[in-house]
Design an enzyme around this catalytic site. Structure first.
Site: not given
Ligand code: 0WE
Length: 254
Positions: A19, A63-64, A94, A154, A161, A190, A192
């Site tokens: 993004i 790295d924040v 996460a 999530y 968030k 999206i 990504t």
């Molecule tokens: O904010 C996000 C994803 C952020 C994210 C993704 C990862 C994947 C790899 C944060 N940390 C990690 N750590 C990893 O090791 N989204 C809005 C996309 C997202 O992530 C999900 C979603 C959606 C939509 C996770 C579970 C369910 C739905």
């Protein structure tokens, strides 16, 4: 041109699907000079290859989760640009283990990491950026519907968030008197790099498109355009807000 050109720093470039990259392209098209950051050496080559092709853009490693790296970055930005007018925060993390199974199993360390990287970083970056924004400006971060309603898996990111959206309001109150506006964009799902690690993303995209009024998924370029709008003079009356760029998904009750 150069005397009125605005400068923004964008956090969170990983690859061309980021993004952050879609936002960079829209801001560049709108005439902005850009500093774009990537997390580490692992992402450096891919980031630099992209940034090279964007006129007036430079890459920086940051790295924040490190106060030292944030301080060093803003010292470098001050030296190179003097003033900033925009900040884009497109960073979240996460532990993979915390994005599967049940939220009730979130570990103390997993909770800490998610909030440190995904929420505290916005506060740290806003604090460091403010002295470089004497003429005011805008800060934009990325959020998701899982902050408000339960999105299975999530989990701790949803809680992070929610804290991020609340942080946007408190930062908007602190920085408003300096004419610095702080907003969040709540994007629909999206594909990504960050989302690709998620099992069942394909099904989620499909059901999202079916339920959203626009009957499709959102495009990263649409998120980029909204960020460019928020950072432009057209957004001058908007602060502390969460703006949905989700094809209308969030308005539906059934
Ligand atoms: O904010 C996000 C994803 C952020 C994210 C993704 C990862 C994947 C790899 C944060 N940390 C990690 N750590 C990893 O090791 N989204 C809005 C996309 C997202 O992530 C999900 C979603 C959606 C939509 C996770 C579970 C369910 C739905």
């Amino acid at each position: 041109m150069t005397e009125t050109q605005k400068t923004a720093v964008i956090f969170g470039l990983a690859n061309k699907r980021s993004i952050a990259w879609a936002i960079a392209q829209k801001l560049q098209q709108a005439g902005w000079q850009l500093a774009i950051t990537y997390q580490n050496e692992r992402l450096e080559q891919e980031a630099k290859d992209l940034i090279t092709d964007l006129p007036g853009a430079s890459g920086f490693m940051c790295d924040v989760s490190s106060d030292e790296q944030i301080a060093k970055l803003f010292a470098d930005l001050k030296e190179k640009y003097g003033e900033l007018h925009g900040v884009v925060h497109s960073v979240a993390f996460a532990l993979a283990d915390d994005l599967k199974g049940e939220f009730v199993n979130t570990s103390r360390e997993g909770f800490r990491i998610a909030h440190d990287v995904s929420v505290y970083s916005l506060i740290a970056v806003a604090r460091a950026a403010a002295p470089l924004m004497p003429s005011g400006g805008g800060i934009v971060t990325m959020t998701y519907y899982g902050a408000e309603k339960v999105v299975p898996k999530y989990n701790v990111m949803g809680v992070a968030k929610a804290a991020l959206e609340a942080s946007v309001r408190y930062l908007a109150n602190d920085l408003g008197p300096k004419s610095i506006r702080v907003n969040a964009i709540s994007a629909g799902p999206i594909k990504t790099l960050a989302a690709r690690g998620i099992s069942g993303l394909g099904e989620m995209l499909k059901s999202h498109a079916e339920r959203a009024p626009l009957k499709r998924n959102v495009d990263a370029a649409e998120v980029g355009a909204t960020a460019a709008f928020l950072l432009s003079d057209a957004g001058s009356g908007i602060t502390g807000e969460t703006i949905y760029v989700d094809c209308g998904y969030n308005i539906m009750g059934f």
